[in-house]
Motif scaffolding. Structure first.
Motif, PDB file in Angstrom:
ATOM      1  N   LEU A  39       0.831  -1.204   0.000  1.00 42.09           N
ATOM      2  CA  LEU A  39       0.000   0.000   0.000  1.00 42.09           C
ATOM      3  C   LEU A  39       0.867   1.255   0.000  1.00 42.09           C
ATOM      4  O   LEU A  39       0.548   2.243  -0.676  1.00 42.09           O
ATOM      5  CB  LEU A  39      -0.940   0.013   1.203  1.00 42.09           C
ATOM      6  CG  LEU A  39      -2.047  -1.045   1.206  1.00 42.09           C
ATOM      7  CD1 LEU A  39      -2.776  -1.041   2.536  1.00 42.09           C
ATOM      8  CD2 LEU A  39      -3.009  -0.828   0.053  1.00 42.09           C
ATOM      9  N   SER A  40       1.974   1.218   0.720  1.00 42.62           N
ATOM     10  CA  SER A  40       2.884   2.372   0.755  1.00 42.62           C
ATOM     11  C   SER A  40       3.498   2.629  -0.613  1.00 42.62           C
ATOM     12  O   SER A  40       3.653   3.782  -1.024  1.00 42.62           O
ATOM     13  CB  SER A  40       3.992   2.144   1.785  1.00 42.62           C
ATOM     14  OG  SER A  40       3.460   2.164   3.081  1.00 42.62           O
ATOM     15  N   ALA A  41       3.840   1.559  -1.332  1.00 36.47           N
ATOM     16  CA  ALA A  41       4.425   1.716  -2.675  1.00 36.47           C
ATOM     17  C   ALA A  41       3.414   2.344  -3.626  1.00 36.47           C
ATOM     18  O   ALA A  41       3.749   3.254  -4.400  1.00 36.47           O
ATOM     19  CB  ALA A  41       4.904   0.364  -3.208  1.00 36.47           C
ATOM     20  N   ILE A  42       2.168   1.891  -3.546  1.00 34.28           N
ATOM     21  CA  ILE A  42       1.128   2.472  -4.402  1.00 34.28           C
ATOM     22  C   ILE A  42       0.869   3.917  -3.975  1.00 34.28           C
ATOM     23  O   ILE A  42       0.741   4.802  -4.817  1.00 34.28           O
ATOM     24  CB  ILE A  42      -0.164   1.638  -4.354  1.00 34.28           C
ATOM     25  CG1 ILE A  42       0.081   0.262  -4.971  1.00 34.28           C
ATOM     26  CG2 ILE A  42      -1.293   2.351  -5.093  1.00 34.28           C
ATOM     27  CD1 ILE A  42      -1.068  -0.714  -4.759  1.00 34.28           C
ATOM     28  N   GLY A  43       0.813   4.161  -2.673  1.00 35.29           N
ATOM     29  CA  GLY A  43       0.595   5.517  -2.169  1.00 35.29           C
ATOM     30  C   GLY A  43       1.687   6.472  -2.612  1.00 35.29           C
ATOM     31  O   GLY A  43       1.415   7.633  -2.947  1.00 35.29           O
ATOM     32  N   ARG A  44       2.920   5.994  -2.611  1.00 32.16           N
ATOM     33  CA  ARG A  44       4.048   6.812  -3.090  1.00 32.16           C
ATOM     34  C   ARG A  44       3.848   7.166  -4.568  1.00 32.16           C
ATOM     35  O   ARG A  44       4.000   8.321  -4.969  1.00 32.16           O
ATOM     36  CB  ARG A  44       5.356   6.056  -2.880  1.00 32.16           C
ATOM     37  CG  ARG A  44       6.575   6.799  -3.356  1.00 32.16           C
ATOM     38  CD  ARG A  44       7.859   5.980  -3.054  1.00 32.16           C
ATOM     39  NE  ARG A  44       9.019   6.642  -3.573  1.00 32.16           N
ATOM     40  CZ  ARG A  44       9.608   7.708  -3.028  1.00 32.16           C
ATOM     41  NH1 ARG A  44       9.114   8.225  -1.913  1.00 32.16           N
ATOM     42  NH2 ARG A  44      10.662   8.249  -3.584  1.00 32.16           N
ATOM     43  N   ALA A  45       3.496   6.157  -5.381  1.00 33.58           N
ATOM     44  CA  ALA A  45       3.268   6.386  -6.814  1.00 33.58           C
ATOM     45  C   ALA A  45       2.126   7.377  -7.036  1.00 33.58           C
ATOM     46  O   ALA A  45       2.211   8.256  -7.903  1.00 33.58           O
ATOM     47  CB  ALA A  45       2.987   5.063  -7.525  1.00 33.58           C
ATOM     48  N   VAL A  46       1.062   7.246  -6.250  1.00 31.49           N
ATOM     49  CA  VAL A  46      -0.095   8.138  -6.386  1.00 31.49           C
ATOM     50  C   VAL A  46       0.273   9.563  -5.972  1.00 31.49           C
ATOM     51  O   VAL A  46      -0.044  10.524  -6.675  1.00 31.49           O
ATOM     52  CB  VAL A  46      -1.291   7.607  -5.570  1.00 31.49           C
ATOM     53  CG1 VAL A  46      -2.388   8.655  -5.448  1.00 31.49           C
ATOM     54  CG2 VAL A  46      -1.836   6.338  -6.202  1.00 31.49           C
ATOM     55  N   GLY A  47       0.956   9.703  -4.846  1.00 32.91           N
ATOM     56  CA  GLY A  47       1.324  11.036  -4.362  1.00 32.91           C
ATOM     57  C   GLY A  47       2.252  11.769  -5.309  1.00 32.91           C
ATOM     58  O   GLY A  47       2.013  12.931  -5.667  1.00 32.91           O
ATOM     59  N   ILE A  48       3.299  11.086  -5.741  1.00 35.17           N
ATOM     60  CA  ILE A  48       4.251  11.711  -6.671  1.00 35.17           C
ATOM     61  C   ILE A  48       3.581  11.970  -8.015  1.00 35.17           C
ATOM     62  O   ILE A  48       3.740  13.036  -8.614  1.00 35.17           O
ATOM     63  CB  ILE A  48       5.514  10.844  -6.821  1.00 35.17           C
ATOM     64  CG1 ILE A  48       6.297  10.852  -5.504  1.00 35.17           C
ATOM     65  CG2 ILE A  48       6.386  11.330  -7.972  1.00 35.17           C
ATOM     66  CD1 ILE A  48       7.461   9.874  -5.447  1.00 35.17           C
ATOM     67  N   GLY A  49       2.796  10.998  -8.482  1.00 35.81           N
ATOM     68  CA  GLY A  49       2.087  11.168  -9.755  1.00 35.81           C
ATOM     69  C   GLY A  49       1.116  12.329  -9.721  1.00 35.81           C
ATOM     70  O   GLY A  49       0.951  13.054 -10.708  1.00 35.81           O
ATOM     71  N   ALA A  50       0.469  12.541  -8.577  1.00 37.54           N
ATOM     72  CA  ALA A  50      -0.492  13.639  -8.434  1.00 37.54           C
ATOM     73  C   ALA A  50       0.184  14.983  -8.634  1.00 37.54           C
ATOM     74  O   ALA A  50      -0.319  15.848  -9.374  1.00 37.54           O
ATOM     75  CB  ALA A  50      -1.158  13.578  -7.060  1.00 37.54           C
ATOM     76  N   VAL A  51       1.336  15.170  -7.999  1.00 35.85           N
ATOM     77  CA  VAL A  51       2.041  16.452  -8.106  1.00 35.85           C
ATOM     78  C   VAL A  51       2.612  16.644  -9.511  1.00 35.85           C
ATOM     79  O   VAL A  51       2.484  17.722 -10.101  1.00 35.85           O
ATOM     80  CB  VAL A  51       3.151  16.562  -7.034  1.00 35.85           C
ATOM     81  CG1 VAL A  51       3.990  17.812  -7.239  1.00 35.85           C
ATOM     82  CG2 VAL A  51       2.534  16.561  -5.635  1.00 35.85           C
TER      83      VAL A  51
END
Length: 186
Positions: A28-40
């Motif tokens: 979940l942390s790996a996906i969350g990292r991808a989502v957060g960075i991708g969002a910005v």
């Protein structure tokens, strides 16, 4: 952004029907990292240079609208659907474009090479962002109107699975060109 992305992904994983339900904290942390960075990244690259830039993390991290997480989620949703397809349903098939939604999606897919050429020439990544968002919206309309794995016959199923796979590949490729990960599960 990573913290907010991880919060969103973790919250969604609480739903027992979510593809990430039961996933490890590290996953979940790996996906969350991808989502957060991708969002910005998406928020930055999707903005035309002549428009004012407004930094709004709530809008950036949303899974709806013209956002990176929306595109990442569209990609993950297609991956999940394709995972359910049988090997026979994944067999190559010529396209059957019987509905307006199928034709609209096929035409959107055909525009991708021209969009890439245009972006390379103009150095305006917001054009690629706009195209990817439009493709995801077109796919959503197709998916709502045209059952894929429950289509009326095997030929139509294989054709629609092939269309979905092309959308998945173009979303992954376009996001990659923008430096954004395309998770297979969200």
């Amino acid at each position: 952004a990573i913290e907010r992305g991880t919060e969103e992904v973790t919250m969604r994983s609480d739903n027992s029907s979510a593809p990430t339900h039961g996933m490890s904290r590290d996953g979940l942390s790996a996906i969350g990292r991808a989502v957060g960075i991708g969002a910005v990244k998406y928020a930055d690259l999707s903005n035309d240079l002549v428009r004012d830039y407004i930094f709004d993390m709530d809008r950036m991290i949303a899974f709806e609208g013209d956002t990176g997480p929306y595109l990442q989620y569209a990609h993950a949703r297609i991956c999940s659907m394709l995972e359910k397809a049988t090997p026979d349903q994944r067999a190559p098939e010529s396209f059957v474009l019987a509905t307006a939604e199928e034709r609209r999606l096929a035409l959107a897919l055909l525009r991708y090479p021209g969009v890439i050429e245009d972006v390379a020439r103009s150095l305006e990544p917001h054009r690629l962002c706009g195209y990817l968002h439009e493709l995801a919206e077109t796919f959503s309309g197709f998916y709502q109107a045209c059952p894929v794995l429950r289509a009326p016959d095997e030929r139509t199923i294989r054709s629609r699975v092939r269309l979905c796979d092309l959308v998945r590949r173009i979303l992954a490729d376009g996001l990659s060109l923008l430096g954004i990960a395309a998770p297979e599960r969200m």
